[in-house]
Scaffold this motif. Sequence first.
Motif, PDB file in Angstrom:
ATOM      1  N   SER A 294       0.831  -1.212   0.000  1.00 37.52           N
ATOM      2  CA  SER A 294       0.000   0.000   0.000  1.00 37.52           C
ATOM      3  C   SER A 294       0.860   1.255   0.000  1.00 37.52           C
TER       4      SER A 294
ATOM      5  N   GLN B  37      -7.364   0.632  -0.100  1.00 36.16           N
ATOM      6  CA  GLN B  37      -7.490  -0.644   0.609  1.00 36.16           C
ATOM      7  C   GLN B  37      -8.685  -0.597   1.562  1.00 36.16           C
TER       8      GLN B  37
ATOM      9  N   ASP C  45      -6.078  -1.233  -4.930  1.00 35.34           N
ATOM     10  CA  ASP C  45      -5.448  -1.733  -3.705  1.00 35.34           C
ATOM     11  C   ASP C  45      -6.347  -2.780  -3.057  1.00 35.34           C
ATOM     12  N   GLU C  46      -5.955  -4.027  -3.169  1.00 32.89           N
ATOM     13  CA  GLU C  46      -6.692  -5.166  -2.599  1.00 32.89           C
ATOM     14  C   GLU C  46      -8.182  -5.142  -2.948  1.00 32.89           C
TER      15      GLU C  46
HETATM   16 MG    MG Z   1      -1.978  -2.731   2.163  1.00 34.95          MG
END
Ligand code: MG
Length: 569
Positions: free
Chosen positions: A361, A403, A492-493
């Motif tokens: 991240s 995220q 992000d994820e």
């Molecule tokens: Mg992360």
Amino acid sequence: MILIPEFWFTQLNYIGLYALVVMGLVLLTGVAGLTSFGQAGFVGVGAYTTAVLTTQLAASPWLALLLGVGITALAAVVLGLLTLRMSGHYLPLATIAWCLALNFSMMNMSTLGKSDGILGIPALELFGMSLMDSRAMFCLIWALALGAAWLLANLLDSRPGRAIRALNGGVTMAEAMGVSTFRYKMVVFVVAAVLAAVSGWLFAHLQRTVNPSPFGIKLGIEYLFMAVIGGAGSIGGAFAGAAAFKLTEHQLQGVLPKLLGEGGNYEMIVFGVLLLAVLRYLPQGLWPELARRLPQRRRKRDWEGAAALPQRAKPAPGSALLEVRAVRKQFGGLVAVNDVSFEVRAGEIVGLIGPNGAGKSTTFNLVSGVLPLTAGEVRFAGERVSGLPSREMARRGMARTFQHVKMMADMTVLENVALGAHLRADSGSLRAMARLDRGEERRVLREAERQLARIGMAAHVHERAGNLAMGPQRLMEIARALCADPSLLLLDEPAAGLRLKEKQALAAVLRQLKAEGMSLLLVEHDMDFVMNLTDRIVVMEFGTRLIEGTPAEVQASPAVRAAYLGMEH
Ligand code: MG
Ligand code: ADP
């Protein structure tokens, strides 16, 4: 109207005057999340400007209104320049200082009449009619209060309005969508100050006299009270709060002295208790309770057939799009990202994987300009972009998700996604207030709806974003990023918290995007998710790049297995 007793006109006049000020606080505090204790100071500027000009220079009150508004706006800009770039407490403190300083000047400058104030302010004249009595003033005050409410409602329902509402959750997401948060903070601060000044101008001509007491810090705090009691989240709350305050104050002024057997300003104590009760039982204030009983207005779907928004020129497939060269990030002694390099070419899906805490991240935040680099270089489409703020990255064609989903929970899914198109439109605040932005707004909403349909969210368009489950919320963020028409999509994820079915659907969406020529950088924690999706994978561990290769190469690597085995525990 003749039958209504004078008393009620007086009450309604004050409610209208208060509502004008509190509306500004709704915008500033309830919507944008900034606090001012000094609105009473701006009211004072409006009142004293017209008092001085009309009594000492025999100027027209309307000219005095223009001047008062001008001075107020200037003062707000200066205060804003000093404080709005800084975080947290600076604005409230500066507004307190401003209010105290103004009040002190009113008390001590002989031009301003010291504590006696200024008497003999003329009545307003409109179309040759003198607005001498409270009934005539009632019409003007309420015309202006309702007019201001209309302008603000328009503002909130627009491109600048979305940017303003995005301020409340901190600036990271708004900036990543290309919003200049400083600019919109300034807009709301100036608008709130101007509304206060207009209220002061009306007040001076209603009372026909001014003195320092109604413009002190006590009133500054009471205006905030009204916003909170009424409901700081909506314009209706300003009216509800002003009315509740004024009417309660009147009752208390009658009842308390009898009850206590002595005079004095005990209302404040009762107000304090009332405020706590409201916060405890109606944390959103009175207005949402009233509004629930009103018929719900749903946005009319009027954007069908609107023209498409302009699109950016796409990079040539295979060309170097993102070049990350030895980027480094230190948080104090911790090296979160240690000289990491990789590349994304146009049309590729690249995965950035690694166990929790590996620095994925942080790498993402370095690439997208959310965090400043300690060292290294980021190039995007051949241009050095490291050091630029995230909204400049957005302007150049990077769009990202977070995220931890960042959204405006109280707005609809459609409005959240429309924020993504911020940079593809250009209507400003004045255009929006005057409703001259409708053509462009239709194009933006059409695009938002199209992007939602593209990722299979068409059924959720009008839902409140905060009511969505985790999976749809992540999809909404992707739609918002797509709405920016990016050449590189940073996720992000995206699969975190999704069920297997949702993960498969997401993978299908991402494959479809790649087929349409989109380039993606995907941070993932879930190895299986990236294996069948990506062209190349960069593996990070403890801030460093472990290896880079095709999914097959990565899967075969003993080092990666070891890193991931460590994580599985
Ligand atoms: Mg992360
Ligand atoms: P990942 O996304 O791979 O799980 P992160 O990039 O979030 O990892 O974090 C990498 C490391 O940097 C972690 O040790 C984390 O605690 C630390 N870190 C991340 N952000 C900050 C910050 N703002 N301040 C201090 N340390 C941070």
